[in-house]
Design an enzyme around this catalytic site. Structure first.
Site, mmCIF file in Angstrom:
data_model
loop_
_atom_site.group_PDB
_atom_site.id
_atom_site.type_symbol
_atom_site.label_atom_id
_atom_site.label_comp_id
_atom_site.label_asym_id
_atom_site.label_seq_id
_atom_site.Cartn_x
_atom_site.Cartn_y
_atom_site.Cartn_z
ATOM 1 N N CYS A 129 0.837 -1.194 0.000
ATOM 2 C CA CYS A 129 0.000 0.000 0.000
ATOM 3 C C CYS A 129 0.877 1.251 0.000
ATOM 4 O O CYS A 129 1.660 1.463 0.928
ATOM 5 C CB CYS A 129 -0.921 0.018 1.218
ATOM 6 S SG CYS A 129 -1.942 1.510 1.303
ATOM 7 N N LYS A 163 0.444 -9.705 -1.552
ATOM 8 C CA LYS A 163 0.060 -8.690 -2.536
ATOM 9 C C LYS A 163 1.240 -7.756 -2.792
ATOM 10 O O LYS A 163 1.690 -7.037 -1.889
ATOM 11 C CB LYS A 163 -1.154 -7.896 -2.052
ATOM 12 C CG LYS A 163 -1.733 -6.984 -3.128
ATOM 13 C CD LYS A 163 -3.079 -6.413 -2.717
ATOM 14 C CE LYS A 163 -3.709 -5.640 -3.858
ATOM 15 N NZ LYS A 163 -5.050 -5.098 -3.476
ATOM 16 N N GLY A 242 -7.090 -2.894 -13.486
ATOM 17 C CA GLY A 242 -7.846 -2.451 -14.650
ATOM 18 C C GLY A 242 -8.765 -3.494 -15.254
ATOM 19 O O GLY A 242 -9.200 -3.358 -16.395
#
Length: 301
Positions: A129, A163, A242
């Site tokens: 993040c 992640k 996306g």
């Protein structure tokens, strides 16, 4: 048609998941989405203690996506387990809980609290993040990444997803590090670092100055990262970035992903996941495949 996917120790009914931070805690979407059809739900990232998040503005629309600097605002893990997890556990959908810690010890502590909690199918380590202090430290240093994943893997029985951030020089190095640490799967990618400026005021628009770019703008970057990570290691990959249509999903599968997470599209077209699930069997059949696994990593270069 076999839509099930296996990500290390984690088995999902299909490869279409919704990304953390874009789907709330699922209850917010229940009137729009048939939650039971999803391959998995990732609630908003949780931390050890409550976080108020970053100062506004927190989001900015861009030409092909969105910049966000939310700052991981949440009520903390204790509140999550008490007030939110019971509803999530009732959905009969794999719930993958995203966690973020300020240290390796804190990541381990969070994972231990989730280990054995009813309804938790896996944990996703948010080590990427860009909107919090130290948020990408574990995701940009291969040694730190490998050590963190290994420590969490040794501490809990839950499947572990790592992640990763695209804001690195070589994504393959990070993929190999997380894989060496024992990750069951890699989630690629988190947002790309960006900013927006009000030139008349000579001020940044986001309160945190910089934020994470998501949406269609980052899809080519995400595809590249998935392909490079697949070439670097055999750990299953969940593609993110996306994705909005069945064509996007199929591109990620062919590039090397075993599953996908739909993110920013949930804000502007919340039924996209249902449309993708409707179209997935036909797309696989078009390639002469009878399972998702047959298509994953089939790119011919």
């Amino acid at each position: 048609m076999d839509l099930s996917v296996t990500l290390g120790r984690l088995r999902l009914p299909n490869p279409v998941l919704v990304a953390s931070g874009t789907f709330g805690y699922a209850r917010e979407m229940q009137g729009l989405v048939d939650l039971g059809r999803l391959g998995g739900i990732l609630p908003k990232t949780i931390t050890k203690l409550p976080r108020p998040g970053n100062a506004p503005w927190r989001t900015v629309e861009t030409a092909a996506g969105m910049l966000n600097s939310i700052g991981l605002d949440n009520d903390g893990i204790d509140s999550f387990l008490e007030k939110l997890m019971p509803y999530l556990a009732s959905l009969d959908v794999p719930i993958i809980v995203s966690i973020a810690g300020r240290s390796a010890d804190e990541f381990v502590e969070l994972a231990k609290q989730l280990d054995g909690a009813a309804g938790v199918a896996a944990v996703e380590l948010n080590i990427s993040c860009p909107n919090v202090s130290g948020g990408v430290d574990f995701g940009t240093d291969p040694a730190m990444c490998e050590d963190l994943v290994r420590r969490v893997r040794e501490a809990v029985s839950l499947p572990i997803l790592a992640k990763l951030t695209p804001n690195v020089t070589r994504i393959a190095d990070m993929a190999k590090a997380a894989s060496a640490g024992g990750a069951d799967a890699l989630s690629l990618i988190n947002t790309c670092l960006g900013m927006a400026i009000d030139w008349r005021r000579k001020k940044p628009i986001l309160g945190n100055v910089m934020g994470g770019l998501s949406g269609p703008a980052i899809k080519p970057i995400a595809l590249r990262c998935v392909y490079q990570a697949r070439q670097a290691c055999d750990t299953p990959i969940i593609g993110i970035g996306g994705i909005a249509t069945i064509d996007d999903v199929m591109e990620f599968l062919v590039a090397g992903a075993s599953a996908v997470q739909l993110g920013t599209v949930n804000f502007y077209h919340p039924t996209a996941s249902m449309e993708v699930l409707d179209a997935l069997p036909g797309a696989l059949e078009e390639l002469g495949a009878s399972s998702v696994a047959e298509v994953s990593g089939s790119l011919q270069v």
